[in-house]
Write a protein that holds these residues in place. Structure first.
Motif, PDB file in Angstrom:
ATOM      1  N   ILE A 190       0.820  -1.211   0.000  1.00  0.00           N
ATOM      2  CA  ILE A 190       0.000   0.000   0.000  1.00  0.00           C
ATOM      3  C   ILE A 190       0.853   1.260   0.000  1.00  0.00           C
ATOM      4  CG2 ILE A 190      -0.175   0.354   2.504  1.00  0.00           C
ATOM      5  CD1 ILE A 190      -3.117   0.972   2.147  1.00  0.00           C
ATOM      6  N   THR A 191       2.150   1.136   0.223  1.00  0.00           N
ATOM      7  CA  THR A 191       3.024   2.304   0.332  1.00  0.00           C
ATOM      8  C   THR A 191       2.921   3.255  -0.863  1.00  0.00           C
ATOM      9  OG1 THR A 191       4.591   1.044   1.683  1.00  0.00           O
ATOM     10  CG2 THR A 191       5.390   3.090   0.709  1.00  0.00           C
ATOM     11  N   PRO A 192       3.029   2.768  -2.119  1.00  0.00           N
ATOM     12  CA  PRO A 192       2.925   3.711  -3.246  1.00  0.00           C
ATOM     13  C   PRO A 192       1.606   4.474  -3.262  1.00  0.00           C
ATOM     14  CG  PRO A 192       3.792   1.611  -3.994  1.00  0.00           C
ATOM     15  CD  PRO A 192       3.325   1.399  -2.588  1.00  0.00           C
ATOM     16  N   LEU A 193       0.521   3.811  -2.900  1.00  0.00           N
ATOM     17  CA  LEU A 193      -0.783   4.479  -2.886  1.00  0.00           C
ATOM     18  C   LEU A 193      -0.812   5.577  -1.830  1.00  0.00           C
ATOM     19  CD1 LEU A 193      -3.202   1.426  -3.253  1.00  0.00           C
ATOM     20  CD2 LEU A 193      -2.426   3.009  -5.031  1.00  0.00           C
ATOM     21  N   VAL A 194      -0.242   5.284  -0.656  1.00  0.00           N
ATOM     22  CA  VAL A 194      -0.197   6.288   0.418  1.00  0.00           C
ATOM     23  C   VAL A 194       0.635   7.489  -0.018  1.00  0.00           C
ATOM     24  CG1 VAL A 194       0.578   6.760   2.770  1.00  0.00           C
ATOM     25  CG2 VAL A 194      -0.548   4.588   2.239  1.00  0.00           C
ATOM     26  N   LEU A 195       1.800   7.220  -0.606  1.00  0.00           N
ATOM     27  CA  LEU A 195       2.686   8.313  -1.013  1.00  0.00           C
ATOM     28  C   LEU A 195       2.062   9.167  -2.110  1.00  0.00           C
ATOM     29  CD1 LEU A 195       6.157   6.488  -1.057  1.00  0.00           C
ATOM     30  CD2 LEU A 195       5.068   7.765   0.803  1.00  0.00           C
ATOM     31  N   LEU A 196       1.429   8.526  -3.078  1.00  0.00           N
ATOM     32  CA  LEU A 196       0.800   9.284  -4.165  1.00  0.00           C
ATOM     33  C   LEU A 196      -0.423  10.047  -3.672  1.00  0.00           C
ATOM     34  CD1 LEU A 196       1.084   6.703  -7.091  1.00  0.00           C
ATOM     35  CD2 LEU A 196       2.440   8.786  -6.754  1.00  0.00           C
ATOM     36  N   ALA A 197      -1.186   9.435  -2.762  1.00  0.00           N
ATOM     37  CA  ALA A 197      -2.364  10.120  -2.217  1.00  0.00           C
ATOM     38  C   ALA A 197      -1.941  11.348  -1.422  1.00  0.00           C
ATOM     39  CB  ALA A 197      -3.169   9.166  -1.345  1.00  0.00           C
ATOM     40  N   LEU A 198      -0.908  11.214  -0.599  1.00  0.00           N
ATOM     41  CA  LEU A 198      -0.419  12.367   0.151  1.00  0.00           C
ATOM     42  C   LEU A 198       0.126  13.429  -0.792  1.00  0.00           C
ATOM     43  CD1 LEU A 198       1.378  10.711   3.205  1.00  0.00           C
ATOM     44  CD2 LEU A 198      -0.586  12.263   3.284  1.00  0.00           C
ATOM     45  N   GLY A 199       0.840  13.003  -1.828  1.00  0.00           N
ATOM     46  CA  GLY A 199       1.352  13.963  -2.803  1.00  0.00           C
ATOM     47  C   GLY A 199       0.232  14.752  -3.465  1.00  0.00           C
ATOM     48  N   ALA A 200      -0.846  14.054  -3.834  1.00  0.00           N
ATOM     49  CA  ALA A 200      -1.992  14.733  -4.448  1.00  0.00           C
ATOM     50  C   ALA A 200      -2.643  15.701  -3.470  1.00  0.00           C
ATOM     51  CB  ALA A 200      -3.007  13.695  -4.928  1.00  0.00           C
ATOM     52  N   TRP A 201      -2.721  15.303  -2.211  1.00  0.00           N
ATOM     53  CA  TRP A 201      -3.309  16.177  -1.185  1.00  0.00           C
ATOM     54  C   TRP A 201      -2.429  17.401  -0.952  1.00  0.00           C
ATOM     55  CZ3 TRP A 201      -2.174  16.979   4.267  1.00  0.00           C
ATOM     56  CH2 TRP A 201      -3.188  17.680   4.942  1.00  0.00           C
ATOM     57  N   PHE A 202      -1.118  17.204  -0.878  1.00  0.00           N
ATOM     58  CA  PHE A 202      -0.203  18.335  -0.714  1.00  0.00           C
ATOM     59  C   PHE A 202      -0.347  19.310  -1.877  1.00  0.00           C
ATOM     60  CE2 PHE A 202       2.890  15.335   1.676  1.00  0.00           C
ATOM     61  CZ  PHE A 202       2.190  15.523   2.849  1.00  0.00           C
ATOM     62  N   LYS A 203      -0.482  18.785  -3.084  1.00  0.00           N
ATOM     63  CA  LYS A 203      -0.604  19.653  -4.264  1.00  0.00           C
ATOM     64  C   LYS A 203      -1.907  20.451  -4.222  1.00  0.00           C
ATOM     65  CE  LYS A 203       0.422  21.229  -8.373  1.00  0.00           C
ATOM     66  NZ  LYS A 203       0.442  20.338  -9.550  1.00  0.00           N
ATOM     67  N   ARG A 204      -2.989  19.795  -3.811  1.00  0.00           N
ATOM     68  CA  ARG A 204      -4.292  20.466  -3.810  1.00  0.00           C
ATOM     69  C   ARG A 204      -4.415  21.480  -2.683  1.00  0.00           C
ATOM     70  NH1 ARG A 204      -9.151  19.369  -1.337  1.00  0.00           N
ATOM     71  NH2 ARG A 204      -8.339  17.404  -0.494  1.00  0.00           N
ATOM     72  N   ARG A 205      -3.972  21.102  -1.473  1.00  0.00           N
ATOM     73  CA  ARG A 205      -4.175  21.972  -0.324  1.00  0.00           C
ATOM     74  C   ARG A 205      -3.076  23.009  -0.139  1.00  0.00           C
ATOM     75  NH1 ARG A 205      -7.591  20.692   3.801  1.00  0.00           N
ATOM     76  NH2 ARG A 205      -7.060  22.834   4.390  1.00  0.00           N
ATOM     77  N   ILE A 206      -1.849  22.648  -0.522  1.00  0.00           N
ATOM     78  CA  ILE A 206      -0.712  23.525  -0.238  1.00  0.00           C
ATOM     79  C   ILE A 206      -0.078  24.081  -1.502  1.00  0.00           C
ATOM     80  CG2 ILE A 206       1.496  23.667   1.025  1.00  0.00           C
ATOM     81  CD1 ILE A 206       0.539  21.143   2.557  1.00  0.00           C
ATOM     82  N   GLY A 207      -0.120  23.303  -2.568  1.00  0.00           N
ATOM     83  CA  GLY A 207       0.441  23.755  -3.838  1.00  0.00           C
ATOM     84  C   GLY A 207       1.829  23.233  -4.121  1.00  0.00           C
ATOM     85  N   GLY A 208       2.421  22.515  -3.177  1.00  0.00           N
ATOM     86  CA  GLY A 208       3.771  22.003  -3.365  1.00  0.00           C
ATOM     87  C   GLY A 208       4.318  21.470  -2.057  1.00  0.00           C
ATOM     88  N   VAL A 209       5.651  21.507  -1.916  1.00  0.00           N
ATOM     89  CA  VAL A 209       6.265  20.946  -0.719  1.00  0.00           C
ATOM     90  C   VAL A 209       7.294  21.898  -0.122  1.00  0.00           C
ATOM     91  CG1 VAL A 209       5.957  18.493  -1.241  1.00  0.00           C
ATOM     92  CG2 VAL A 209       7.921  19.709  -2.181  1.00  0.00           C
ATOM     93  N   THR A 210       7.497  21.744   1.168  1.00  0.00           N
ATOM     94  CA  THR A 210       8.572  22.393   1.919  1.00  0.00           C
ATOM     95  C   THR A 210       9.211  21.313   2.787  1.00  0.00           C
ATOM     96  OG1 THR A 210       7.211  22.932   3.842  1.00  0.00           O
ATOM     97  CG2 THR A 210       7.217  24.533   2.023  1.00  0.00           C
ATOM     98  N   GLY A 211      10.242  21.667   3.529  1.00  0.00           N
ATOM     99  CA  GLY A 211      10.818  20.717   4.465  1.00  0.00           C
ATOM    100  C   GLY A 211       9.801  20.243   5.487  1.00  0.00           C
ATOM    101  N   ASP A 212       8.948  21.147   5.983  1.00  0.00           N
ATOM    102  CA  ASP A 212       7.909  20.777   6.938  1.00  0.00           C
ATOM    103  C   ASP A 212       6.920  19.793   6.329  1.00  0.00           C
ATOM    104  OD1 ASP A 212       8.808  22.256   9.102  1.00  0.00           O
ATOM    105  OD2 ASP A 212       7.704  24.056   8.518  1.00  0.00           O
ATOM    106  N   VAL A 213       6.569  20.008   5.078  1.00  0.00           N
ATOM    107  CA  VAL A 213       5.631  19.108   4.407  1.00  0.00           C
ATOM    108  C   VAL A 213       6.237  17.717   4.264  1.00  0.00           C
ATOM    109  CG1 VAL A 213       4.401  18.671   2.243  1.00  0.00           C
ATOM    110  CG2 VAL A 213       4.428  20.971   3.215  1.00  0.00           C
TER     111      VAL A 213
END
Length: 236
Positions: free
Chosen positions: A193-216
């Motif tokens: 399930i790891t790839p699904l979790v990582l991709l789902a979190l990535g999609a959520w980060f993109k939608r809610r935050i717009g990208g990534v930081t060290g904190d993200v």
């Protein structure tokens, strides 16, 4: 070895030889984060197993304490900052980043920390009877996340950690760790399930935050670890 020691010094409190490292060196070290995660997992699993010889709850508590100590609460800090930012931003991305950069912890961050630590405590207690190997692999699998998110998402702070590692991740790194994860799944199928979790979190980060930081990245590691503990616990 140099990159591994840099990654180890950044992600843990374990004593390592002093190394003069540039920003580029720190960025390249992200490729070895899962190796460091395996070492973290071995320490947590060993301490938790020893404590569980006395009582399962004592083992879980010892494991959480070891997990927090060895990482220096680095990723928990990221989770708290992200929670504060999302709670106070009200849809304003500039405000979100400003709040995340504030070193103080607000009420949203405190709640996130309490829930995360409580979740790990309970999940470790329930998972320890299934064996230490399951616990050991979780931090390693979760630290594949920064490679995936750095590759897929834009950095939000020029000059920050998210920006520095964005160009350091190569496709062959992702393929190599994907192969390692597949090998782990032979022994522990729920890790699939790891790839699904990582991709789902990535999609959520993109939608809610717009990208990534060290904190993200740090928050993502914490959330992935919890999700994988749940997945491992759900196996027959």
């Amino acid at each position: 070895m140099r990159s591994f020691l840099i990654a180890l010094s950044f992600l843990t409190r374990l004593p390592v030889p002093r190394i003069d490292a540039s920003a580029a060196d720190f960025a390249r070290a992200v490729r070895l984060y899962p190796f460091v995660g395996l070492l973290i997992g071995a320490l947590v699993a060993g301490v938790a197993w020893a404590g569980a010889l006395v009582d399962p709850w004592l083992g879980a508590l010892a494991g959480v304490l070891a997990w927090t100590w060895v990482t220096g609460a680095l990723h928990l800090d990221g989770l708290a900052d992200l929670a504060d930012g999302l709670g106070a931003a009200h849809g304003n991305r500039d405000r979100l980043l400003t709040v995340m950069a504030d070193p103080h912890v607000g009420s949203f961050g405190v709640v996130a920390l309490v829930l995360q630590i409580a979740a790990k405590l309970v999940l470790l207690c329930l998972l320890l009877p299934h064996g230490a190997l399951a616990v050991m692999t979780v931090p390693a699998a979760a630290r594949i996340g920064p490679l995936v998110w750095a590759w897929r998402l834009p950095p939000l702070r020029p000059g920050g950690l998210g920006a520095s590692i964005a160009g350091a991740v190569r496709p062959r790194d992702l393929f190599a760790w994907a192969g390692g994860l597949i090998a782990l799944c032979v022994v522990l199928p729920p890790l699939a399930i790891t790839p699904l979790v990582l991709l789902a979190l990535g999609a959520w980060f993109k939608r809610r935050i717009g990208g990534v930081t060290g904190d993200v990245h740090g928050a993502g590691i914490e959330l992935t670890e919890t999700a994988l503990l749940v997945a491992l616990l759900a196996q027959p």
